[in-house]
Design a protein around this motif. Structure first.
Motif, PDB file in Angstrom:
ATOM      1  N   ASP A 158      77.116   3.267 -37.046  1.00  0.00           N
ATOM      2  CA  ASP A 158      76.322   4.047 -36.827  1.00  0.00           C
ATOM      3  C   ASP A 158      74.631   3.484 -36.438  1.00  0.00           C
ATOM      4  OD1 ASP A 158      74.164   5.755 -37.647  1.00  0.00           O
ATOM      5  OD2 ASP A 158      75.401   7.494 -38.282  1.00  0.00           O
ATOM      6  N   PRO A 159      74.146   4.013 -35.743  1.00  0.00           N
ATOM      7  CA  PRO A 159      73.373   2.619 -34.934  1.00  0.00           C
ATOM      8  C   PRO A 159      71.880   3.325 -36.182  1.00  0.00           C
ATOM      9  CG  PRO A 159      72.986   4.953 -34.101  1.00  0.00           C
ATOM     10  CD  PRO A 159      74.122   5.000 -34.630  1.00  0.00           C
ATOM     11  N   MET A 160      71.638   3.740 -37.347  1.00  0.00           N
ATOM     12  CA  MET A 160      71.194   3.844 -37.897  1.00  0.00           C
ATOM     13  C   MET A 160      71.096   2.305 -38.976  1.00  0.00           C
ATOM     14  SD  MET A 160      70.325   6.864 -39.727  1.00  0.00           S
ATOM     15  CE  MET A 160      71.629   7.674 -40.448  1.00  0.00           C
ATOM     16  N   TYR A 161      72.906   1.875 -38.967  1.00  0.00           N
ATOM     17  CA  TYR A 161      72.316   0.442 -40.016  1.00  0.00           C
ATOM     18  C   TYR A 161      71.724  -0.131 -38.911  1.00  0.00           C
ATOM     19  CZ  TYR A 161      74.988   4.636 -42.430  1.00  0.00           C
ATOM     20  OH  TYR A 161      75.534   5.501 -42.691  1.00  0.00           O
ATOM     21  N   ASP A 162      72.218  -0.359 -37.871  1.00  0.00           N
ATOM     22  CA  ASP A 162      72.176  -1.804 -36.915  1.00  0.00           C
ATOM     23  C   ASP A 162      71.109  -2.710 -37.610  1.00  0.00           C
ATOM     24  OD1 ASP A 162      71.333  -3.498 -35.039  1.00  0.00           O
ATOM     25  OD2 ASP A 162      72.030  -2.383 -33.803  1.00  0.00           O
ATOM     26  N   GLY A 163      71.781  -3.680 -38.315  1.00  0.00           N
ATOM     27  CA  GLY A 163      71.322  -4.753 -38.740  1.00  0.00           C
ATOM     28  C   GLY A 163      70.253  -5.325 -38.408  1.00  0.00           C
ATOM     29  N   ARG A 164      69.603  -5.706 -36.952  1.00  0.00           N
ATOM     30  CA  ARG A 164      69.790  -6.929 -35.969  1.00  0.00           C
ATOM     31  C   ARG A 164      67.894  -6.416 -36.435  1.00  0.00           C
ATOM     32  NH1 ARG A 164      72.890  -4.829 -32.783  1.00  0.00           N
ATOM     33  NH2 ARG A 164      73.972  -6.728 -31.787  1.00  0.00           N
ATOM     34  N   THR A 165      67.059  -6.015 -37.307  1.00  0.00           N
ATOM     35  CA  THR A 165      65.673  -5.454 -37.263  1.00  0.00           C
ATOM     36  C   THR A 165      65.577  -5.509 -38.795  1.00  0.00           C
ATOM     37  OG1 THR A 165      64.828  -4.179 -35.791  1.00  0.00           O
ATOM     38  CG2 THR A 165      63.421  -4.155 -37.157  1.00  0.00           C
ATOM     39  N   PHE A 465      63.190   4.233 -41.793  1.00  0.00           N
ATOM     40  CA  PHE A 465      62.485   2.959 -41.784  1.00  0.00           C
ATOM     41  C   PHE A 465      63.292   1.698 -43.045  1.00  0.00           C
ATOM     42  CE2 PHE A 465      61.252   7.458 -42.258  1.00  0.00           C
ATOM     43  CZ  PHE A 465      60.506   7.481 -41.252  1.00  0.00           C
ATOM     44  N   VAL A 466      64.235   1.519 -43.899  1.00  0.00           N
ATOM     45  CA  VAL A 466      64.849   0.799 -44.590  1.00  0.00           C
ATOM     46  C   VAL A 466      65.193  -0.370 -43.532  1.00  0.00           C
ATOM     47  CG1 VAL A 466      66.752   0.098 -45.953  1.00  0.00           C
ATOM     48  CG2 VAL A 466      65.201   1.824 -46.437  1.00  0.00           C
ATOM     49  N   PHE A 467      65.985   0.325 -42.280  1.00  0.00           N
ATOM     50  CA  PHE A 467      66.467  -1.299 -41.297  1.00  0.00           C
ATOM     51  C   PHE A 467      65.708  -1.413 -40.101  1.00  0.00           C
ATOM     52  CE2 PHE A 467      70.207   0.313 -43.456  1.00  0.00           C
ATOM     53  CZ  PHE A 467      70.802  -0.862 -43.466  1.00  0.00           C
ATOM     54  N   GLY A 468      64.716  -0.085 -40.313  1.00  0.00           N
ATOM     55  CA  GLY A 468      63.837  -0.439 -38.822  1.00  0.00           C
ATOM     56  C   GLY A 468      63.813   0.062 -37.998  1.00  0.00           C
ATOM     57  N   ASN A 469      65.401   0.815 -37.931  1.00  0.00           N
ATOM     58  CA  ASN A 469      65.773   1.624 -36.329  1.00  0.00           C
ATOM     59  C   ASN A 469      65.723   3.059 -36.328  1.00  0.00           C
ATOM     60  OD1 ASN A 469      67.239  -1.042 -36.481  1.00  0.00           O
ATOM     61  ND2 ASN A 469      69.012   0.179 -37.354  1.00  0.00           N
ATOM     62  N   PHE A 470      64.642   3.563 -34.889  1.00  0.00           N
ATOM     63  CA  PHE A 470      63.777   4.435 -34.569  1.00  0.00           C
ATOM     64  C   PHE A 470      64.542   5.083 -33.433  1.00  0.00           C
ATOM     65  CE2 PHE A 470      61.055   3.162 -37.524  1.00  0.00           C
ATOM     66  CZ  PHE A 470      60.780   3.789 -39.029  1.00  0.00           C
ATOM     67  N   GLY A 471      66.057   4.638 -33.113  1.00  0.00           N
ATOM     68  CA  GLY A 471      66.169   4.513 -31.652  1.00  0.00           C
ATOM     69  C   GLY A 471      67.305   5.806 -31.210  1.00  0.00           C
ATOM     70  N   ARG A 472      67.749   6.120 -30.543  1.00  0.00           N
ATOM     71  CA  ARG A 472      68.818   7.422 -31.148  1.00  0.00           C
ATOM     72  C   ARG A 472      69.860   6.905 -32.128  1.00  0.00           C
ATOM     73  NH1 ARG A 472      69.583  12.629 -28.511  1.00  0.00           N
ATOM     74  NH2 ARG A 472      68.978  11.691 -26.945  1.00  0.00           N
ATOM     75  N   SER A 473      69.973   8.756 -32.923  1.00  0.00           N
ATOM     76  CA  SER A 473      70.563   8.983 -33.973  1.00  0.00           C
ATOM     77  C   SER A 473      70.679   9.732 -34.385  1.00  0.00           C
ATOM     78  CB  SER A 473      70.289   7.299 -35.179  1.00  0.00           C
ATOM     79  OG  SER A 473      68.988   8.561 -35.758  1.00  0.00           O
ATOM     80  N   ASP A 489      54.169   2.045 -39.548  1.00  0.00           N
ATOM     81  CA  ASP A 489      53.698   1.151 -40.960  1.00  0.00           C
ATOM     82  C   ASP A 489      54.192   1.913 -42.522  1.00  0.00           C
ATOM     83  OD1 ASP A 489      51.583  -0.189 -42.250  1.00  0.00           O
ATOM     84  OD2 ASP A 489      50.017   1.645 -42.353  1.00  0.00           O
ATOM     85  N   LEU A 490      54.784   2.741 -42.918  1.00  0.00           N
ATOM     86  CA  LEU A 490      55.583   2.812 -43.371  1.00  0.00           C
ATOM     87  C   LEU A 490      57.109   2.209 -43.648  1.00  0.00           C
ATOM     88  CD1 LEU A 490      56.220   4.640 -45.564  1.00  0.00           C
ATOM     89  CD2 LEU A 490      56.891   6.382 -44.002  1.00  0.00           C
ATOM     90  N   SER A 491      57.686   1.833 -42.460  1.00  0.00           N
ATOM     91  CA  SER A 491      59.149   1.121 -42.022  1.00  0.00           C
ATOM     92  C   SER A 491      58.133  -0.522 -43.023  1.00  0.00           C
ATOM     93  CB  SER A 491      59.266   0.994 -41.056  1.00  0.00           C
ATOM     94  OG  SER A 491      60.301   0.198 -40.524  1.00  0.00           O
ATOM     95  N   THR A 492      57.514  -0.931 -42.355  1.00  0.00           N
ATOM     96  CA  THR A 492      56.666  -2.063 -42.185  1.00  0.00           C
ATOM     97  C   THR A 492      56.717  -2.320 -43.969  1.00  0.00           C
ATOM     98  OG1 THR A 492      55.517  -2.616 -40.490  1.00  0.00           O
ATOM     99  CG2 THR A 492      55.230  -3.915 -42.259  1.00  0.00           C
ATOM    100  N   LYS A 493      55.989  -1.429 -44.850  1.00  0.00           N
ATOM    101  CA  LYS A 493      55.667  -1.328 -46.350  1.00  0.00           C
ATOM    102  C   LYS A 493      56.925  -1.722 -46.993  1.00  0.00           C
ATOM    103  CE  LYS A 493      51.048   0.207 -46.645  1.00  0.00           C
ATOM    104  NZ  LYS A 493      50.810   0.168 -45.227  1.00  0.00           N
ATOM    105  N   LEU A 494      58.031  -0.703 -46.070  1.00  0.00           N
ATOM    106  CA  LEU A 494      59.658  -0.657 -47.059  1.00  0.00           C
ATOM    107  C   LEU A 494      60.329  -1.506 -47.368  1.00  0.00           C
ATOM    108  CD1 LEU A 494      61.137   1.002 -49.383  1.00  0.00           C
ATOM    109  CD2 LEU A 494      61.915   2.355 -46.749  1.00  0.00           C
ATOM    110  N   ILE A 495      59.927  -1.965 -45.385  1.00  0.00           N
ATOM    111  CA  ILE A 495      61.036  -3.506 -45.211  1.00  0.00           C
ATOM    112  C   ILE A 495      60.372  -4.874 -46.327  1.00  0.00           C
ATOM    113  CG2 ILE A 495      61.294  -5.008 -44.047  1.00  0.00           C
ATOM    114  CD1 ILE A 495      62.218  -3.073 -41.418  1.00  0.00           C
ATOM    115  N   GLY A 496      59.286  -4.555 -46.293  1.00  0.00           N
ATOM    116  CA  GLY A 496      58.101  -5.622 -46.957  1.00  0.00           C
ATOM    117  C   GLY A 496      58.602  -5.405 -48.356  1.00  0.00           C
ATOM    118  N   SER A 497      58.688  -4.581 -48.900  1.00  0.00           N
ATOM    119  CA  SER A 497      59.091  -4.459 -50.138  1.00  0.00           C
ATOM    120  C   SER A 497      60.764  -4.908 -50.978  1.00  0.00           C
ATOM    121  CB  SER A 497      59.321  -3.301 -50.967  1.00  0.00           C
ATOM    122  OG  SER A 497      57.814  -2.186 -50.687  1.00  0.00           O
ATOM    123  N   ILE A 498      61.730  -4.389 -49.702  1.00  0.00           N
ATOM    124  CA  ILE A 498      63.213  -4.917 -49.921  1.00  0.00           C
ATOM    125  C   ILE A 498      63.248  -6.679 -49.676  1.00  0.00           C
ATOM    126  CG2 ILE A 498      65.187  -5.114 -48.488  1.00  0.00           C
ATOM    127  CD1 ILE A 498      64.524  -2.249 -47.708  1.00  0.00           C
TER     128      ILE A 498
END
Length: 557
Positions: A158-165, A465-473, A489-498
């Motif tokens: 699923d493209p939401m779970y692409d782990g690259r970013t 936001f967790v995976f930083g993926n905002f493309g087609r999904s 900005d929100l994604s950056t904060k959430l990934i920073g927390s992870i």
């Protein structure tokens, strides 16, 4: 570790979470040729693109087909030749739903809607994917992600779970996993018993996940990861499974952090699981002509036909692990209270309006799933015209903010399905002595109209936001230029927390601007169209649009 030392570790993690110098080529040839315990694999070198290396579709377990159907997971046979791991493996056999793969493969496009209500995926599906930054760094934290889908549907591609970013920005090794689903994953039929406690548990999907964690332990070093720092993350049913992994006696040494999102500890009694299996068995015999032993019919039936049996007879699969007494304690909460669980740092989370994904269950979604999927897929968030709330929500739930309206009805779903179980789960581990339990609430609802009211801060909207993926999904209708600045900005904060959590066991970091206290305190994460904002909150069993509005007022967002 002192607070000063922990702060230095956290600062280092944040500094390295951005782009790093690319690894030109290791001493021994291609940077994506790695030697695993099963054999050599050749992945994808994407230094000039995503800044990552990735390995897709690595088989971690023997195909669960033929005599291995409904058997405890077995390690895959080793191979000698280099295996090209550059394409995702197929999703596991499942009934087609909104979060299922396309009928013609593990990809996301408009064809997914053509698989709705059909048998999709394949029985030979036990693969995983590995992503890491394209650097020479070693001993990186490892995140293993278990997808959701009610334990009935879903797929790691699923493209939401692409782990690259996430791998690049959290500076971590990210692993995403396929596991058996539905009738193949959770099946406790008396006629299939072998005398082996693992096989007889019926918890085949959880045994798959445990085998994937064993693969990670054996091979994290090969991909530059640290086998002594593995965080297991899951969402929805994946979070239910993460909690199950925490109480399973089979996971000793396999997980060191837990990140369960939108799910809690819930199990299925054996009596319920066996009643479900008996129903499937009887239906399979009926559809096969009415003769033969149930076990023989079940074993010999092709996977896609077995899925069709459950569809034709409208048999709802069990959605939680079976409390068998071997893989999972019969009293999971009692096991935690007695200290028999993985006492690891926990970062849990919910969205404010989880229930808005499940309107079909109460007749609130006006279109069919086929029509709704089409509307969402074809919707242009940068030219939001032509749709109104009444195109998507039934008259009985309009106006959405009126008495008995969609907001009120979906809030009841949020409370009944999600909030009670997360409160019980978190409170139980804290009562058992866990002093590293953290919780967030995500309130982002800046979708273009009408989706801001139809979905809002809906179930699973935190995953992009967790995976930083905002493309087609599934949720790409929500992400346009107007809300780009705030959501990034929100994604950056959430990934920073992870990134902080997987290193220190604490999700707090300076960019949040607020101290993250432990449960029952929470961190409210949200954004306007232009910027993210956070504030300290307290879990109070609240959910829905009203709770999101209250949080915004309290935080002065």
């Amino acid at each position: 570790m002192t607070r000063v030392a922990a702060g230095l570790v956290l600062l280092l993690g944040l500094l390295v979470s951005g782009p790093a110098a690319a690894d030109p080529s290791p001493r021994h040839g291609s940077p994506v040729l790695r030697h695993t315990s099963l054999g050599p694999v050749q992945g994808l070198d994407e230094r000039r693109g995503s800044g990552t290396y990735s390995w897709l579709g690595i088989p971690y377990a023997a195909p669960p087909v033929d005599d291995l159907r409904w058997q405890a997971t077995r390690t895959h046979r080793p191979w000698r030749e280099v295996r090209r791991t550059q394409e995702y493996g197929p999703g596991c056999a499942q009934p087609g739903r909104m979060f299922s793969p396309s009928p013609d493969g593990p990809h996301y496009d408009l064809d997914v809607r053509d698989g709705l209500g059909q048998a999709v995926g394949e029985e030979d599906c036990l693969t995983l994917n590995v992503f890491r930054p394209a650097t020479k760094q070693k001993d990186l934290p490892v995140i293993v992600f278990v997808h959701g889908g009610s334990n009935v549907v879903g797929y790691s591609a699923d493209p939401m779970y692409d782990g690259r970013t996430l791998a690049r920005r959290a500076n971590a090794v990210v692993v995403t996993v396929n596991y058996r689903l539905g009738v193949f994953g959770w099946f406790d039929h008396p006629g299939l018993k072998t005398g082996d406690p693992l096989t007889d548990s019926g918890d085949f999907a959880l045994l798959d996940q445990i085998e994937s964690l064993r693969f990670v332990q054996r091979n994290a070093t090969a991909f530059g990861g640290n086998p002594r720092n593995v965080s297991v993350m899951g969402e929805s049913a994946g979070a239910v499974n993460v909690w199950a992994l925490m109480v399973s006696p089979l996971t000793t040494g396999l997980m060191h952090r837990a990140i369960p999102l939108s799910g809690g500890l819930v199990t299925t009694p054996r009596e319920t699981a066996q009643a479900y299996a008996a129903q499937v068995g009887a239906a399979a015999v009926e559809d096969s002509g009415g003769s033969g032993e149930e076990a023989d019919v079940l074993r010999s039936m092709p996977a896609d036909e077995l899925v069709r049996v459950t569809l034709r007879h409208r048999i709802d699969a069990i959605q939680q692990v079976v409390a068998d007494g071997t893989v999972i304690p019969t009293d999971a909460y009692g096991a935690i209270a007695a200290g028999r669980y993985r006492d690891v740092p926990i970062l849990a989370g919910n969205t404010f309006e989880e229930g808005k994904l499940f309107g079909t269950a109460i007749g609130a979604h006006r279109p069919t799933d086929y029509e709704r999927f089409t509307m969402q897929y074809e919707f242009d968030p940068d030219a939001p015209a032509g749709l109104g709330v009444d195109d998507l929500i039934s008259d009985a739930y309009l106006p959405v903010d009126g008495p008995g309206g969609w907001n009120e009805a979906s809030e009841a779903l949020t409370r009944s399905v999600f909030l009670g179980i997360i409160e019980q789960s978190m409170s139980t581990v804290v009562a058992a002595g866990n002093d590293r339990a953290f919780y967030y609430e995500l309130g982002w609802n800046e979708e273009p109209a009408p989706f801001d009211q139809v979905y809002g801060s809906v179930h699973a909207i935190d995953l992009p936001f967790v995976f930083g993926n905002f493309g087609r999904s599934f949720y790409s209708f929500a992400f346009g230029r107007a809300n780009e600045s705030g959501r990034l900005d929100l994604s950056t904060k959430l990934i920073g927390s992870i990134s902080a959590f997987i290193r220190t066991g604490d999700p707090g970091h300076a960019r949040l601007g607020t101290r993250w206290e432990q449960w029952p305190k929470s961190m409210v994460l949200d954004a306007t169209k232009r910027r993210a904002w956070t504030c300290a909150g307290t879990f109070g069993g609240q959910g829905g649009a009203a709770a999101a509005d209250d949080a915004a007022l309290a935080c002065d967002g």
